[in-house]
Write a protein that holds these residues in place. Structure first.
Motif, PDB file in Angstrom:
ATOM      1  N   VAL A 198       0.880  -1.181   0.000  1.00 47.76           N
ATOM      2  CA  VAL A 198       0.000   0.000   0.000  1.00 47.76           C
ATOM      3  C   VAL A 198       0.915   1.227   0.000  1.00 47.76           C
ATOM      4  CG1 VAL A 198      -1.825   1.219   1.226  1.00 47.76           C
ATOM      5  CG2 VAL A 198      -1.753  -1.281   1.249  1.00 47.76           C
ATOM      6  N   GLU A 203      -4.409   5.607  -0.274  1.00 47.83           N
ATOM      7  CA  GLU A 203      -4.490   4.196   0.101  1.00 47.83           C
ATOM      8  C   GLU A 203      -3.960   3.975   1.516  1.00 47.83           C
ATOM      9  OE1 GLU A 203      -2.146   2.499  -2.955  1.00 47.83           O
ATOM     10  OE2 GLU A 203      -3.774   2.397  -4.425  1.00 47.83           O
ATOM     11  N   ASP A 207      -5.940   2.670   4.806  1.00 48.19           N
ATOM     12  CA  ASP A 207      -5.432   1.471   5.460  1.00 48.19           C
ATOM     13  C   ASP A 207      -5.138   1.707   6.940  1.00 48.19           C
ATOM     14  OD1 ASP A 207      -4.529  -1.295   5.174  1.00 48.19           O
ATOM     15  OD2 ASP A 207      -2.526  -0.518   5.565  1.00 48.19           O
TER      16      ASP A 207
END
Length: 319
Positions: A198, A203, A207
């Motif tokens: 990631v 992102e 996350d």
């Protein structure tokens, strides 16, 4: 009331909930080199009394230390590692390994380790016991385990004081830069994301459930430490991916040993969130820290040490 934010289930995160604090890591470091009493910890870490007392209480409550009375009048106690605390030894060795390889050490102290099993001064080596090979981030793949899921992200403001404790410890700290990174759970969670592929800002934010301003600061700080680098993938508007440098890749064994410790003591009833595979044939990874001389797994009772003046660290921090 603010709704809870969620992140991927992670044994690394659960481990960092307990030990992911710079002051805590410096206390554990002091314990490994012989500190037992409050005054010993204070002299070794440079922590203020109130902060030291608070962290010792937390470590006792977490089952990492046990209090043993050595005086009844007045009441005085020693703090000794439990089996759970002893099991953090491999994490401590990987912190020390990374510090020696990458952090500025001139004018500071270092520790030489002797393995009494073979009698040699050794370097702790992250190793897969299934194949006997050294473990690096490039050799490990992962799949979701039975305990994968989502959990509420609970962030503490104390993590923002990542450098203060190491600065107070001054020249006596043996792993000050490593403790700053591992002791900042936000930074460690960013690294976990990048290690699992990631890499882009949005992102990573999803996350980690991290606020944008905090994520931006942590990415800049890690880049300034030479652990990650920004790589443009769009010029207009400017967008970046964040990739690990060699210094960052070499941080992987620390996270690996934290994951293993977290799996042992904080795993969900269903099982571990991640299953790790190693090597070209994808065999189950069996991580351990071994002696660079005799290649046997290292146990704390089989190691003696000598504190010396540090040699210069490596400088090849290129990507």
């Amino acid at each position: 009331m603010r709704e809870p934010r969620f992140i991927r289930t992670c044994s690394i995160w659960r481990a960092l909930e307990v030990v992911g604090d710079t002051s805590t890591l410096l206390i554990l470091e002091a314990s490994w080199i012989g500190a037992r009493r409050f005054d010993d910890f204070r002299a070794r870490t440079g922590l203020l009394n109130a902060l030291l007392s608070d962290r010792l209480k937390r470590l006792v409550a977490a089952g990492i230390f046990r209090k043993v009375a050595y005086s009844e009048t007045p009441p005085r106690f020693e703090y000794r590692l439990t089996e759970k605390g002893q099991d953090l030894y491999w994490t401590a060795l990987m912190l020390r390994r990374w510090e020696r390889r990458w952090a500025p050490r001139e004018g500071k102290l270092d520790i030489l380790l002797r393995h009494t099993t073979c009698g040699q001064i050794f370097e702790p080596t992250p190793t897969c016991l299934a194949c006997g090979e050294e473990v690096t981030a490039r050799d490990v793949d992962w799949t979701e385990g039975p305990g994968v899921g989502w959990m509420a992200a609970r962030y503490s403001r104390r993590r923002q004081q990542r450098a203060a404790a190491a600065e107070r410890a001054g020249e006596t700290a043996l792993m000050d830069e490593a403790a700053q990174i591992t002791g900042d759970r936000w930074a460690s969670l960013v690294l976990r994301s990048i290690f699992t592929g990631v890499r882009r800002f949005d992102e990573i934010r999803r996350d980690t459930a991290m606020a944008s301003n905090i994520l931006s600061e942590r990415l800049s700080w890690l880049a300034g430490k030479g652990v990650i680098r920004a790589e443009a993938y769009s010029a207009s508007p400017p967008r970046y991916e964040y990739r690990l440098t060699e210094k960052g890749l070499d941080y992987y064994p620390i996270l690996l040993m934290l994951l293993q410790w977290g799996d042992r003591y904080y795993v969900a009833p269903e099982g571990p969130p991640l299953l790790l595979r190693h090597g070209a044939d994808g065999h189950d990874l069996r991580p351990a820290v071994t002696c660079s001389c005799c290649h046997a797994p290292v146990r704390p009772q089989d190691v003696t040490f000598e504190i010396v003046e540090a040699a210069p660290a490596r400088r090849d921090v290129a990507s």
